[in-house]
Each structure stands twice: as structure tokens, then as C-alpha cells.
Design a protein around this motif. Structure first.
Motif, PDB file in Angstrom:
ATOM      1  N   ASP A 220       0.767  -1.144   0.039  1.00  0.00           N
ATOM      2  CA  ASP A 220       0.085  -0.102   0.027  1.00  0.00           C
ATOM      3  C   ASP A 220       0.630   1.174  -0.041  1.00  0.00           C
ATOM      4  O   ASP A 220       0.466   2.096   0.053  1.00  0.00           O
ATOM      5  N   LEU A 221       2.120   1.224   0.057  1.00  0.00           N
ATOM      6  CA  LEU A 221       3.074   2.153  -0.029  1.00  0.00           C
ATOM      7  C   LEU A 221       3.453   2.757  -1.454  1.00  0.00           C
ATOM      8  O   LEU A 221       3.854   1.858  -2.138  1.00  0.00           O
ATOM      9  N   VAL A 222       3.354   3.760  -1.894  1.00  0.00           N
ATOM     10  CA  VAL A 222       3.705   4.605  -3.063  1.00  0.00           C
ATOM     11  C   VAL A 222       4.742   5.491  -2.863  1.00  0.00           C
ATOM     12  O   VAL A 222       4.343   6.460  -2.108  1.00  0.00           O
ATOM     13  N   PHE A 223       5.845   5.638  -3.527  1.00  0.00           N
ATOM     14  CA  PHE A 223       6.830   6.721  -3.364  1.00  0.00           C
ATOM     15  C   PHE A 223       7.157   7.180  -4.616  1.00  0.00           C
ATOM     16  O   PHE A 223       7.202   6.313  -5.755  1.00  0.00           O
ATOM     17  N   SER A 224       7.385   8.544  -5.025  1.00  0.00           N
ATOM     18  CA  SER A 224       7.392   8.837  -6.236  1.00  0.00           C
ATOM     19  C   SER A 224       8.580  10.022  -6.132  1.00  0.00           C
ATOM     20  O   SER A 224       9.045  10.545  -5.132  1.00  0.00           O
ATOM     21  N   LEU A 225       9.450   9.980  -7.213  1.00  0.00           N
ATOM     22  CA  LEU A 225      10.699  10.557  -7.360  1.00  0.00           C
ATOM     23  C   LEU A 225      10.864  11.488  -8.667  1.00  0.00           C
ATOM     24  O   LEU A 225      10.483  11.017  -9.812  1.00  0.00           O
ATOM     25  N   SER A 226      11.391  12.841  -8.505  1.00  0.00           N
ATOM     26  CA  SER A 226      11.513  13.390  -9.982  1.00  0.00           C
ATOM     27  C   SER A 226      12.632  14.219  -9.501  1.00  0.00           C
ATOM     28  O   SER A 226      13.004  14.633  -8.660  1.00  0.00           O
ATOM     29  N   THR A 227      13.220  14.799 -10.822  1.00  0.00           N
ATOM     30  CA  THR A 227      14.123  15.993 -10.740  1.00  0.00           C
ATOM     31  C   THR A 227      13.591  17.167 -11.267  1.00  0.00           C
ATOM     32  O   THR A 227      14.239  18.116 -11.707  1.00  0.00           O
ATOM     33  N   GLY A 228      12.186  17.332 -11.227  1.00  0.00           N
ATOM     34  CA  GLY A 228      11.463  18.771 -11.476  1.00  0.00           C
ATOM     35  C   GLY A 228      11.560  18.711 -13.112  1.00  0.00           C
ATOM     36  O   GLY A 228      11.592  19.820 -13.741  1.00  0.00           O
ATOM     37  N   GLY A 229      11.488  17.577 -13.611  1.00  0.00           N
ATOM     38  CA  GLY A 229      11.667  17.427 -15.303  1.00  0.00           C
ATOM     39  C   GLY A 229      13.047  17.877 -15.934  1.00  0.00           C
ATOM     40  O   GLY A 229      13.182  18.008 -17.286  1.00  0.00           O
ATOM     41  N   LYS A 230      14.222  18.074 -15.017  1.00  0.00           N
ATOM     42  CA  LYS A 230      15.482  18.416 -15.513  1.00  0.00           C
ATOM     43  C   LYS A 230      16.338  17.622 -15.866  1.00  0.00           C
ATOM     44  O   LYS A 230      17.106  17.648 -16.561  1.00  0.00           O
ATOM     45  N   ALA A 231      16.153  16.323 -15.225  1.00  0.00           N
ATOM     46  CA  ALA A 231      16.893  15.316 -15.616  1.00  0.00           C
ATOM     47  C   ALA A 231      16.373  13.732 -15.497  1.00  0.00           C
ATOM     48  O   ALA A 231      16.596  13.356 -14.369  1.00  0.00           O
ATOM     49  N   PRO A 232      15.438  13.538 -16.417  1.00  0.00           N
ATOM     50  CA  PRO A 232      14.496  12.284 -16.228  1.00  0.00           C
ATOM     51  C   PRO A 232      15.557  11.007 -15.802  1.00  0.00           C
ATOM     52  O   PRO A 232      15.169  10.286 -15.303  1.00  0.00           O
ATOM     53  N   SER A 233      16.677  11.014 -16.667  1.00  0.00           N
ATOM     54  CA  SER A 233      17.482   9.795 -16.604  1.00  0.00           C
ATOM     55  C   SER A 233      18.252   9.884 -15.265  1.00  0.00           C
ATOM     56  O   SER A 233      18.224   8.475 -14.815  1.00  0.00           O
ATOM     57  N   LEU A 234      18.380  10.771 -14.479  1.00  0.00           N
ATOM     58  CA  LEU A 234      18.876  10.857 -13.247  1.00  0.00           C
ATOM     59  C   LEU A 234      17.575  10.291 -12.416  1.00  0.00           C
ATOM     60  O   LEU A 234      17.957   9.539 -11.278  1.00  0.00           O
TER      61      LEU A 234
ATOM     62  N   TYR B 258      17.574   6.740 -12.444  1.00  0.00           N
ATOM     63  CA  TYR B 258      18.554   6.039 -11.824  1.00  0.00           C
ATOM     64  C   TYR B 258      18.247   5.976 -10.236  1.00  0.00           C
ATOM     65  O   TYR B 258      18.332   4.879  -9.665  1.00  0.00           O
ATOM     66  N   LEU B 259      17.870   7.326  -9.700  1.00  0.00           N
ATOM     67  CA  LEU B 259      17.605   7.382  -8.313  1.00  0.00           C
ATOM     68  C   LEU B 259      16.522   6.501  -7.764  1.00  0.00           C
ATOM     69  O   LEU B 259      16.507   5.993  -6.844  1.00  0.00           O
ATOM     70  N   ALA B 260      15.387   6.592  -8.648  1.00  0.00           N
ATOM     71  CA  ALA B 260      14.136   5.693  -8.266  1.00  0.00           C
ATOM     72  C   ALA B 260      14.510   4.221  -8.255  1.00  0.00           C
ATOM     73  O   ALA B 260      14.258   3.493  -7.282  1.00  0.00           O
ATOM     74  N   GLU B 261      15.325   3.741  -9.081  1.00  0.00           N
ATOM     75  CA  GLU B 261      15.753   2.219  -9.006  1.00  0.00           C
ATOM     76  C   GLU B 261      16.615   2.076  -7.785  1.00  0.00           C
ATOM     77  O   GLU B 261      16.241   1.032  -7.338  1.00  0.00           O
ATOM     78  N   ASP B 262      17.510   2.901  -7.371  1.00  0.00           N
ATOM     79  CA  ASP B 262      18.410   2.639  -6.067  1.00  0.00           C
ATOM     80  C   ASP B 262      17.454   2.839  -4.876  1.00  0.00           C
ATOM     81  O   ASP B 262      17.585   1.889  -4.151  1.00  0.00           O
ATOM     82  N   PHE B 263      16.375   3.599  -4.883  1.00  0.00           N
ATOM     83  CA  PHE B 263      15.456   3.867  -3.684  1.00  0.00           C
ATOM     84  C   PHE B 263      14.624   2.530  -3.852  1.00  0.00           C
ATOM     85  O   PHE B 263      14.202   2.179  -2.893  1.00  0.00           O
ATOM     86  N   CYS B 264      13.976   2.176  -4.815  1.00  0.00           N
ATOM     87  CA  CYS B 264      13.235   0.767  -5.105  1.00  0.00           C
ATOM     88  C   CYS B 264      14.039  -0.498  -4.319  1.00  0.00           C
ATOM     89  O   CYS B 264      13.427  -1.175  -3.434  1.00  0.00           O
ATOM     90  N   LYS B 265      15.257  -0.294  -4.464  1.00  0.00           N
ATOM     91  CA  LYS B 265      15.998  -1.622  -3.677  1.00  0.00           C
ATOM     92  C   LYS B 265      16.140  -1.293  -2.450  1.00  0.00           C
ATOM     93  O   LYS B 265      16.124  -2.134  -1.597  1.00  0.00           O
ATOM     94  N   TYR B 266      16.235  -0.154  -1.728  1.00  0.00           N
ATOM     95  CA  TYR B 266      16.270   0.368  -0.464  1.00  0.00           C
ATOM     96  C   TYR B 266      14.858  -0.132   0.269  1.00  0.00           C
ATOM     97  O   TYR B 266      14.989  -0.704   1.111  1.00  0.00           O
ATOM     98  N   ILE B 267      13.796   0.167  -0.406  1.00  0.00           N
ATOM     99  CA  ILE B 267      12.501   0.159   0.301  1.00  0.00           C
ATOM    100  C   ILE B 267      12.241  -1.381   0.397  1.00  0.00           C
ATOM    101  O   ILE B 267      11.254  -1.763   1.154  1.00  0.00           O
ATOM    102  N   GLU B 268      12.745  -2.130  -0.613  1.00  0.00           N
ATOM    103  CA  GLU B 268      12.653  -3.748  -0.588  1.00  0.00           C
ATOM    104  C   GLU B 268      12.850  -4.364   0.611  1.00  0.00           C
ATOM    105  O   GLU B 268      12.308  -5.285   1.186  1.00  0.00           O
ATOM    106  N   LYS B 269      13.882  -3.776   1.335  1.00  0.00           N
ATOM    107  CA  LYS B 269      14.456  -4.316   2.531  1.00  0.00           C
ATOM    108  C   LYS B 269      13.545  -4.139   3.732  1.00  0.00           C
ATOM    109  O   LYS B 269      13.726  -4.610   4.817  1.00  0.00           O
ATOM    110  N   LYS B 270      12.484  -3.300   3.738  1.00  0.00           N
ATOM    111  CA  LYS B 270      11.681  -2.922   4.880  1.00  0.00           C
ATOM    112  C   LYS B 270      10.853  -3.985   5.179  1.00  0.00           C
ATOM    113  O   LYS B 270      10.490  -4.926   4.255  1.00  0.00           O
ATOM    114  N   ASP B 271      10.234  -4.160   6.482  1.00  0.00           N
ATOM    115  CA  ASP B 271       9.513  -5.046   7.081  1.00  0.00           C
ATOM    116  C   ASP B 271       8.233  -4.644   6.751  1.00  0.00           C
ATOM    117  O   ASP B 271       7.441  -4.028   7.468  1.00  0.00           O
ATOM    118  N   TYR B 272       7.532  -5.130   5.461  1.00  0.00           N
ATOM    119  CA  TYR B 272       6.276  -4.589   4.856  1.00  0.00           C
ATOM    120  C   TYR B 272       5.090  -5.573   5.573  1.00  0.00           C
ATOM    121  O   TYR B 272       3.958  -5.232   5.558  1.00  0.00           O
TER     122      TYR B 272
END
Length: 208
Positions: free
Chosen positions: A124-138, A141-155
Motif C-alpha cells: 500500500d506504499l507508493v513513493f514518487s521521485l523526480s528532478t523537476g523534469g530537468k534530468a529524467p535519466s537521473l 537511476y535514483l528511483a531504481e536505487d530507492f526501490c532497492k532500499y525500500i524492498e528491505k523494509k518489513d512490510y
């Protein structure tokens, strides 16, 4: 902050995408994570669009039509412009603005009304991340890294906390915020006992 992050109810909302290249494909995949009804208008489509349509026949339509500056079918809640023709994009953007339809121009994000954040979802948790449209590729990359981090949480614990808040709300507790602060530091078995105790009209001290 020009682009303010906000969540909207996507159920029943209609999005029209004009263009069917790589940019449109990326947006379509993102939008399919919601409940939008999606029309994609283009003379030609990448093969992957047909696969997506077959998998989402109730929500995704491919409309084979050439779009030019005489195009006037703007029946939608949101418009995404994804053509390679800058003059056509400008016309579509101007027309949509006149009709007060929020528009995303994939070739000119900073002059758009909205853009799509990178999404990480777990239960039920949704996280969103952006660079304000200035660097979509960045952002990707950051979203992929963050997704790996939240996978470790006790859901399992997170789901129990969400259930607990729902039960407290049903009871009409006025101190939900304080009770949730106490619950966060408990282990899963304690939270479960508390939820079960709510059905027996026990208070916090009795359960703890």
C-alpha cells in the motif's frame, strides 16, 4: 516549487497520448500502473504497443490516425504530446491550453502543465521521485536505487500498522496520532495483539 507533487484519483480518468514512439511507450507503461483509460493516437505504432493493448484491452485503445494541425478531437482529462514535429506539438499544446486540458509535452517538459514522476510501489506504499523534469535519466537511476532500499523494509509490520490505523479510525479514537507513535516501536506480535484487543474494547494499557 513550480511542479508540486500530488496524487490524483486515476479511476475513470481519460488520457490521450498523441504519438507512438519510445517516449509515448515509456509514458504508457507508467500510466498503466494506475487506473487510467488510455487512448493512443498515431499513424504508426511500435510493436510493443500492440502487446500492451492485448494485455490491457479494457483500458488501452490504439487509434490509427494521422494527426495534423486540423486535429480537433481533444476529448480527454489529460493530454500527452509525444510527436517529433515541434510545430504540431506547439499547435496541440496551444489548443489544449485554450480548452483547459492539462498537458504534458514530452519534448518540452518544463513548459508543460504536469509530468510523470518515477514510481516505487510496495503493497500500500507508493513513493514518487523526480528532478523537476530537468534530468529524467537521473530520476530513473535514483528511483531504481530507492526501490532497492525500500524492498528491505518489513512490510508485514507496515501492513499491520496500516490495519491498526484503520481500526482506530473505525472506533473513532481521537488520539490516533499518539497511539500510532507508540505502535511504531512495537514488534509485530504486539501490534497484532493490539488490533485483536480493539475488537474486545480493550485500551492500550490493558494490551501492552
Amino acid at each position: 516549487m513550480k511542479f508540486f507533487p500530488i496524487s490524483i484519483n486515476s479511476q475513470g480518468k481519460k488520457i490521450k497520448i498523441i504519438g507512438a514512439g519510445k517516449a509515448a511507450l515509456i509514458k504508457t507503461k507508467t500510466l498503466l500502473r494506475g487506473d487510467f483509460l488510455i487512448d493512443i493516437v498515431s499513424k504508426n505504432f511500435l510493436d510493443e504497443f500492440y502487446k500492451l493493448r492485448d494485455e490491457n484491452q479494457d483500458r488501452l485503445r490504439l487509434i490509427k490516425e494521422e494527426v495534423n494541425e486540423n486535429y480537433d478531437n481533444f476529448f480527454c482529462d489529460f493530454l500527452i504530446i509525444a510527436t517529433k514535429d515541434k510545430n504540431l506539438n506547439a499547435y496541440l499544446r496551444k489548443k489544449a491550453k485554450f480548452l483547459k486540458i492539462p498537458t504534458l509535452d514530452t519534448a518540452d517538459v518544463l513548459d508543460s502543465d504536469f509530468f510523470l514522476n518515477k514510481i516505487c510501489k510496495k503493497n500500500d506504499l507508493v513513493f514518487s521521485l523526480s528532478t523537476g523534469g530537468k534530468a529524467p535519466s537521473l530520476a530513473k537511476y535514483l528511483a531504481e536505487d530507492f526501490c532497492k532500499y525500500i524492498e528491505k523494509k518489513d512490510y508485514e509490520k507496515i501492513d499491520l500498522l496500516i490495519k491498526l490505523r484503520s481500526e482506530l479510525k473505525k472506533r473513532g479514537d481521537k488520539n490516533i496520532k499518539e497511539l500510532m507513535k507508540k505502535a511504531i516501536v512495537l514488534d509485530k506480535s504486539q501490534i497484532q495483539r493490539y488490533i485483536e484487543g480493539l475488537h474486545e474494547d480493550k485500551n492500550w494499557n490493558e494490551i501492552k
